[in-house]
Design a protein around this motif. Structure first.
Motif, PDB file in Angstrom:
ATOM      1  N   ASP A   1      64.658  29.914   3.569  1.00  0.00           N
ATOM      2  CA  ASP A   1      63.691  29.238   4.430  1.00  0.00           C
ATOM      3  C   ASP A   1      64.429  28.643   5.611  1.00  0.00           C
ATOM      4  O   ASP A   1      65.577  28.202   5.468  1.00  0.00           O
ATOM      5  CB  ASP A   1      62.979  28.098   3.681  1.00  0.00           C
ATOM      6  CG  ASP A   1      62.045  28.649   2.617  1.00  0.00           C
ATOM      7  OD1 ASP A   1      61.894  29.899   2.550  1.00  0.00           O
ATOM      8  OD2 ASP A   1      61.485  27.844   1.857  1.00  0.00           O
ATOM      9  N   LEU A   2      63.812  28.621   6.768  1.00  0.00           N
ATOM     10  CA  LEU A   2      64.428  27.955   7.906  1.00  0.00           C
ATOM     11  C   LEU A   2      63.349  27.430   8.841  1.00  0.00           C
ATOM     12  O   LEU A   2      62.257  27.972   8.905  1.00  0.00           O
ATOM     13  CB  LEU A   2      65.385  28.890   8.646  1.00  0.00           C
ATOM     14  CG  LEU A   2      64.905  30.276   9.077  1.00  0.00           C
ATOM     15  CD1 LEU A   2      64.255  30.198  10.437  1.00  0.00           C
ATOM     16  CD2 LEU A   2      66.116  31.210   9.122  1.00  0.00           C
ATOM     17  N   ALA A   3      63.655  26.331   9.512  1.00  0.00           N
ATOM     18  CA  ALA A   3      62.724  25.735  10.453  1.00  0.00           C
ATOM     19  C   ALA A   3      63.357  25.758  11.831  1.00  0.00           C
ATOM     20  O   ALA A   3      64.518  25.400  12.002  1.00  0.00           O
ATOM     21  CB  ALA A   3      62.403  24.305  10.042  1.00  0.00           C
TER      22      ALA A   3
ATOM     23  N   ALA B   1      58.294  26.734  10.496  1.00  0.00           N
ATOM     24  CA  ALA B   1      59.054  26.989   9.269  1.00  0.00           C
ATOM     25  C   ALA B   1      58.728  28.383   8.757  1.00  0.00           C
ATOM     26  O   ALA B   1      57.567  28.723   8.564  1.00  0.00           O
ATOM     27  CB  ALA B   1      58.697  25.935   8.228  1.00  0.00           C
ATOM     28  N   PHE B   2      59.786  29.182   8.604  1.00  0.00           N
ATOM     29  CA  PHE B   2      59.610  30.563   8.156  1.00  0.00           C
ATOM     30  C   PHE B   2      60.257  30.768   6.793  1.00  0.00           C
ATOM     31  O   PHE B   2      61.297  30.188   6.507  1.00  0.00           O
ATOM     32  CB  PHE B   2      60.277  31.527   9.138  1.00  0.00           C
ATOM     33  CG  PHE B   2      59.603  31.622  10.471  1.00  0.00           C
ATOM     34  CD1 PHE B   2      58.539  32.505  10.665  1.00  0.00           C
ATOM     35  CD2 PHE B   2      60.022  30.839  11.536  1.00  0.00           C
ATOM     36  CE1 PHE B   2      57.918  32.592  11.905  1.00  0.00           C
ATOM     37  CE2 PHE B   2      59.416  30.931  12.774  1.00  0.00           C
ATOM     38  CZ  PHE B   2      58.353  31.806  12.960  1.00  0.00           C
ATOM     39  N   ALA B   3      59.629  31.593   5.995  1.00  0.00           N
ATOM     40  CA  ALA B   3      60.254  32.034   4.743  1.00  0.00           C
ATOM     41  C   ALA B   3      60.702  33.473   4.942  1.00  0.00           C
ATOM     42  O   ALA B   3      59.903  34.325   5.298  1.00  0.00           O
ATOM     43  CB  ALA B   3      59.234  31.950   3.609  1.00  0.00           C
TER      44      ALA B   3
ATOM     45  N   VAL C   1      73.193  37.307   7.657  1.00  0.00           N
ATOM     46  CA  VAL C   1      71.997  37.857   8.312  1.00  0.00           C
ATOM     47  C   VAL C   1      71.038  36.743   8.701  1.00  0.00           C
ATOM     48  O   VAL C   1      70.358  36.807   9.721  1.00  0.00           O
ATOM     49  CB  VAL C   1      71.259  38.918   7.446  1.00  0.00           C
ATOM     50  CG1 VAL C   1      72.005  40.227   7.493  1.00  0.00           C
ATOM     51  CG2 VAL C   1      71.040  38.451   6.034  1.00  0.00           C
ATOM     52  N   ARG C   2      71.009  35.693   7.902  1.00  0.00           N
ATOM     53  CA  ARG C   2      70.168  34.548   8.225  1.00  0.00           C
ATOM     54  C   ARG C   2      70.624  33.988   9.574  1.00  0.00           C
ATOM     55  O   ARG C   2      69.819  33.717  10.462  1.00  0.00           O
ATOM     56  CB  ARG C   2      70.324  33.481   7.138  1.00  0.00           C
ATOM     57  CG  ARG C   2      69.587  32.198   7.406  1.00  0.00           C
ATOM     58  CD  ARG C   2      69.869  31.230   6.253  1.00  0.00           C
ATOM     59  NE  ARG C   2      68.986  30.070   6.260  1.00  0.00           N
ATOM     60  CZ  ARG C   2      69.266  28.933   6.865  1.00  0.00           C
ATOM     61  NH1 ARG C   2      70.407  28.797   7.528  1.00  0.00           N
ATOM     62  NH2 ARG C   2      68.411  27.949   6.822  1.00  0.00           N
TER      63      ARG C   2
END
Ligand SMILES: [Zn+2]
Lengths: 823, 369
Positions: free
Chosen positions: A738-740, A786-788, A806-807
């Protein structure tokens, strides 16, 4: 065509046991559309007798003049109040005695009215259900009956009348003669043709014969006859039986001369016209007008003539529209003593064109358009002249006539043709006999048969027409029933399957399909704020719209849908989800009609030109969502439809066709400028979705925040993949991250998502936005997305380091292309 | 685990005698039986099977016994502990089951609550009826043909053997597009699709063509200016009226039930010759209402037959206009109104219901009419 059964029986020997319904059934089998069988005076119960008016006392103390009459009805004299004024002392009238029930259940009773005890009723046609006549009461022919006689048979009460819708090919059936012929064939009884009986007339008076009539256009008027009668008594009225028959046939009795022309037309099928000879100057002729003249016809309409019309003229100019309607100036009136009786044969096409041009359909034009017996005129006019002399007195002067040469048309038909078409064996003898029964003449003995059609069957021109006659006489019921072996088909086309799929999907999502009229108004398009250069602004206009308010054909489906939304709201359904699939019409229709020959296949160029003359007709799908998507209930509060529901519907149409539509901010003027999405397919905008502009909702009386969407379904279907490739279903473990990201409001979510995909590369399986946040820690004009992310390799478990790499690549790409900052 | 006795201690042997152990077991079993819930059974386990339970304490004494007595005491002790253990397990299982059942009871809901949060929508019954008709003919090997609604007058009339001044043109009140002279109309019938099919498809041709058509009739209970028809066309060598009848009979049976047949009555259409009106046997009374006032039929008005459409053999003039050799090929064609079909088939009483888009109407049909 209304046909009294009693009249038909007079012309052909129908078995007595046959009822009106039986006769109708026979005619139906013969191909005549009998719409109703009614009984004249149906509902008249009790005593209806002949009365003689002995005295009339005018009562003047009332709002309208009333008559107090003494009427003898066989022995007794009764006092009867009557409001009609068309009768005199000594007249024979129809009296309904107390206790009699009239149509509609109205019972006659002895009752006090206008200060007298009225002991019965003097009846009009309409009151007895015999016709529309209501100008006054029925007056019987003097001496035709005695007071106290049963009035029913005299009035035709109980007679049955067939109402027949005559198709354009059966002009001959617009006459008692034509119907009688069909019945003679059906019942296999002899037929005597009144249209070929030349009634005897007094010897002509050559000395007093007027100028010979003429036809200046023998193609348009192939036969023109005029019979002249002088010293005619204009005060004489038509006999009661004639008036009854006219009424039964739905025609209003007018005067003896007019009634006779109408009567003979009904009997034989030949339209006739009587001119007042005293008002004619010079010779009567048929021909083409110069064009531009005016003629006032007897319906008091002044008509401007075209050189394409066909008129009857005297030396001063046009006096009638040929075969359509006479002129007012030469109309017979109550002082007419000399008559010119016209009977002619006019071209069906010419009369049809003229009747259409002048928007004038008359009993005469209806018959000429459908074809009148080419040889009938002299026979019919002799019958008419004879009736005029019999009932109106006068002196027969004679006939002048002009006629084009006739050449019989020979139709060739193989004697096996009826068998081949019907799919059953029909012997040659039966074929020839059947043709003979309808009046055809088979000449020579060879095959193909050479057939001459009778002059009253102008519709018989081709072999297939003769085939129909033969099969019709054999009976369609006798044709066998058998299934052909169709060629191998292809099933539904891809487009047909896709339209079904879209419809089912939208219905499963809660949409209700409507099929609205395609007619739209400027007001609706203005209300939708569609500018004049927008393709959704209608350009295709109807020459003859249902309403001047709705002259256009739609170029968008929204007006019809919004009308349906409003109608539903008006009926209490304020929450609706409607959709429609249908054509819209764009482009222009201009230029002249193209009319390639119908004798052969149009050339490629002609066919292309015909199609190019048509406006473009894109196939669209659209929807409108108004009110609440989910009502409040035990599950929680209500949830209104919003822009995202409209967009989801549009996107799902793409999805069910295997197409991913790109979404971007749109600027469709019908929509809320901040809540409008544009749907893009391969770089082309194919539709819009979102919340309608508040002013649109206001102008169209819609619930605030009504949402809508529209897509060019045709364009989508063209791009839909015919075959869908299978995915690779990875079985290795998934790595979730997850990242915002903090992103400026200027940057669209889909751009960020796209950047993440691009940066992450092939290992990214999916990316999903799960939160949007604004507030502390996020600068103004920005939001946190915020993406998963899910990563998966097809062949191995991803190491933590690899996932992290890759993230980071995804974040870097979002940063560089969208200015995103990791939160 | 109990710590073993390190030394022989004959004084404490009393705790290991048989009656003492039996009493301990009896105490334990009684306590187990009394335990009312899982918390109670946990306490009972601690008290009677735990490290400090009497039995555990007694067990520690085994080491102090003379070697000869050890084996017997061990056996007795083992049996006692086994009995308590299985009693505990049995009771625990019962109590767990009770707990689970209680939880399910407590989670029960009223399943009769309304669940129509997002009700299904519906397709228009005219659409689904047209699809049904298409499916019948697809199964017979036909293809579905289509054509434009704004149509060339030549295709709509001229090519169908309706010349400009033919009375048949006034039989149908035509919407003209642009101007009355433009040669472009709103198609008045689906028959122009026949012309398109014959111009554009290879022979033989077997097609049906559903579609929307237009005539200048005011909207009322039985008329509408915009309505739907379906057209059928077969052009092949040796096509006959018998084939037409068989096709229509099959169609009627598929639409209205096995055994329902059609009837043809002579009529007139410019594009067919011979022509016929098409009636379908009443699928409600099957003719039993004819002349039978006691069992009148509303569907057919006690006529036994229902007017359905028109049909006939393609007029050779029409074949000429599209360049098909009428000496070699023949065809049949038929057509009927979809609104009319829906009216008598499904009992729709007012034409306006089919055009107004009231959701209550369509929702009654769902996605299949
Ligand atoms: Zn019935």
């Amino acid at each position: 065509m209304r046909a009294p059964v009693s009249w038909l029986r007079e012309l052909v020997s129908i078995p007595d046991s046959e009822s009106g319904r039986d006769i109708a059934e026979r005619l139906i089998r013969a191909g005549l559309e009998v719409e109703t069988v009614e009984t004249l005076g149906e509902g008249v119960l009790g005593e209806l007798v002949v009365g003689r008016v002995e005295s009339i006392e005018e009562l003047t103390d009332f709002k309208k003049p009333i008559r107090w009459c003494q009427v003898t009805v066989g022995g007794a004299t009764r006092g009867i109040i009557c409001g009609a004024r068309n009768f005199s002392e000594g007249d024979l009238v129809a009296v309904a005695l107390p206790g009699t029930v009239l149509p509609g259940g109205f019972t006659i009773a002895t009752r006090e009215t206008y200060g007298h005890m009225s002991d019965g009723m003097l009846c009009s046609e309409r009151e007895l259900g015999l016709g529309e006549g209501h100008d006054g009461i029925i007056i019987l022919e003097p001496g035709s009956a005695l007071p106290g006689n049963d009035a029913r048979p005299i009035l035709g009460v109980g007679d049955e009348v067939l109402d027949i819708a005559v198709t354009p090919d059966r002009g001959y059936a617009l006459s008692m003669r034509g119907l009688a012929r069909e019945l003679a064939i059906a019942y296999e009884v002899p037929f005597v043709d009144v249209g070929r009986e030349l009634v005897e007339l007094p010897a002509p008076d050559a000395e007093r014969l007027p100028a010979a009539c003429a036809s200046d256009d023998l193609e348009a008027c192939a036969l023109f006859t005029l019979r002249t009668i002088i010293d005619f008594d204009p005060t004489k009225v038509s006999p009661g039986w004639m008036r009854s028959r006219l009424s039964a046939c739905g025609m209003r009795p007018v005067s003896l001369a007019v009634d006779v022309t109408n009567y003979v037309m009904l009997e034989t099928g030949q339209p006739l016209h009587a001119f007042d000879l005293g008002k004619i100057r010079g010779a009567i002729r048929a021909g083409r007008p110069a064009g531009g003249e005016t003629l006032e016809t007897i319906d008091h309409v002044v008509r401007t003539l075209s050189s394409d019309d066909l008129v009857i003229s005297d030396d001063r100019g046009p006096i009638g529209l040929a075969g359509t309607m006479g002129g007012l100036e030469t109309e017979i009136d109550s002082t007419t003593t000399s008559l010119a009786l016209e009977a002619a044969h006019f071209s069906a096409e010419v009369v049809a064109r003229m009747a259409r041009r002048h928007k004038l359909s008359s009993e005469a034009s209806r018959r000429f358009e459908r074809g009148v017996d080419r040889e009938l005129a002299p026979y019919a006019s002799a019958r008419a002249a004879s009736l005029l002399l019999q009932w109106g007195g006068g002196h027969y002067v004679g006939m002048t006539a002009v006629e084009a040469a006739m050449s019989p048309v020979i139709i060739e038909m193989r004697s096996s043709e009826p068998s081949a078409v019907a799919g059953m064996e029909i012997p040659e003898a039966t074929v020839i006999e059947s043709l003979g029964r309808v009046g055809c003449e088979v000449v020579g003995g060879q095959d193909p048969l050479r057939v001459i059609a009778p002059s009253w069957r102008a519709d018989l021109t081709d072999a297939c027409d003769l085939v129909e006659e033969v099969v019709r006489l054999i009976g369609y019921d006798n044709v066998p029933s058998r299934l052909p072996t169709a060629a191998v088909g292809h099933g539904l086309t891809a487009a047909q399957r896709m339209r079904r799929r879209v419809g089912v999907m939208l219905a499963a999502r809660g949409g209700v399909e409507v099929l609205s009229y395609p007619f739209v108004s400027d007001a609706e398009l203005d209300a939708l704020r569609i500018p004049s250069d927008d393709p959704r602004r209608s350009t295709v206009v109807l020459a003859n719209p249902m309403s001047d308010q709705l002259p256009y054909l739609r170029a968008t489906l929204l007006p019809g849908l919004l009308t349906a939304v409003r109608r539903n709201a008006g009926r209490g359904s304020t929450s609706v989800n409607l959709f429609e699939l249908g054509s819209v019409y764009r482009g222009a229709v201009e230029g002249e009609a193209l009319r390639p020959s119908v004798l052969m296949r149009p050339s490629e160029q002609e066919w292309a030109a015909l199609n190019e003359a048509l406006p473009s007709q894109p196939f669209l799908v659209a929807g409108v969502l108004a009110g609440e998507r989910e009502l409040d209930g035990w599950w929680g509060a209500a949830r209104a439809y919003d822009w995202s529901d409209a967009l989801a519907a549009a996107v799902s149409v793409g999805e069910i066709l295997g197409i991913t539509l790109e979404v971007s901010r749109g600027a469709n003027p019908s929509f809320h400028p901040g809540r409008c999405a544009e749907l893009v397919l391969a770089g082309t905008v194919v539709g819009s979705a979102g919340e309608l502009h508040p002013r649109v909702c206001e102008a169209l009386g819609l619930v605030p925040r009504t949402c809508a969407w529209e897509l060019d379904l045709g364009a989508l279907m063209t791009s839909a993949p015919p075959v869908r490739p299978a995915p690779i279903v990875g079985t290795q473990p998934v790595a979730k991250e997850d990242l915002a990201l903090i992103v400026s409001d200027e940057v669209s979510t889909s751009a960020v998502e796209q950047a993440l995909r691009q940066g992450a590369g092939e290992l990214l399986e999916s990316v999903r936005l799960f939160d949007v946040y604004r507030g502390p820690q996020v600068p103004d004009g920005h939001r946190s997305l915020a993406f998963a992310l899910r990563f998966r390799a097809p062949d191995r478990t991803l190491e933590a380091a690899e996932t992290a790499e890759v993230r980071q690549a995804a974040i870097d790409c979002a940063a560089s292309t969208c200015g995103a900052v990791l939160r | 685990m109990s710590a073993p006795n390190s030394a022989f201690d004959p004084k404490q042997v009393a705790a290991l005698d048989a009656s003492a152990i039996d009493a301990m077991v009896a105490d334990a079993l009684a306590a187990i039986a009394m335990a009312g819930d899982l918390a109670a059974i946990k306490e009972v386990r601690l008290a009677h099977a735990g490290d400090r339970s009497p039995l555990a304490l007694a067990n520690r004494e085994i080491g102090a016994l003379p070697p000869a007595a050890k084996a017997e005491a061990g056996k007795r002790m083992g049996e006692a502990r086994g009995a308590i253990k299985s009693a505990l397990e049995a009771r625990t299982e019962i109590l767990e089951l009770e707990r689970d059942e209680r939880a399910l009871v407590e989670e029960a809901v009223d399943v009769t609550l309304p669940v129509d949060r997002a009700p299904l929508g519906a397709r228009h019954p005219l659409t689904t009826l047209m699809e049904r008709i298409c499916d019948v003919f697809i199964a017979m090997g036909y293809d579905i043909a289509e054509g434009p609604e704004v149509e060339s007058e030549w295709v709509n009339f001229d090519a169908l053997n309706v010349p400009p001044d033919h009375p048949a043109r006034t039989m149908q009140d035509t919407f003209y597009v642009g101007s009355p002279e433009s040669g472009v109309v709103l198609r008045t019938q689906t028959s122009p699709i026949q012309i398109r099919a014959m111009l554009e498809r290879p022979l033989p041709i077997y097609v049906v063509a559903p579609g929307r058509v237009f005539r200048t009739d005011e909207l009322d209970a039985t008329h509408t200016p915009v309505f739907h028809q379906v057209e059928g066309l077969a052009v092949d060598e040796n096509i006959t009226m018998a084939d037409l009848k068989g096709t229509l009979d099959h169609f009627a049976a598929e639409m209205f039930g096995a055994g329902i047949v059609t009837r043809l009555r002579p009529s007139y259409f410019p594009f067919t010759e011979p022509s016929a009106e098409l009636d379908v046997q009443c699928f409600v009374c099957r003719g039993a209402s004819i002349g039978n006032p006691d069992s009148s039929c509303r569907t057919c008005g006690s006529e036994g037959w229902i007017e359905w459409g028109g049909c006939g053999m393609v007029n050779p003039r029409v074949l000429d206009a599209v360049g098909i050799d009428s000496a070699k090929y023949r065809g049949f064609a038929f057509g009927m109104g979809i609104e009319r079909t829906l009216m008598f088939r499904n009992g729709v009483t007012d034409m306006r219901d089919m055009v107004e888009g009231d959701i209550r109407f369509s929702q009654a049909f769902g996605v299949e009419s």
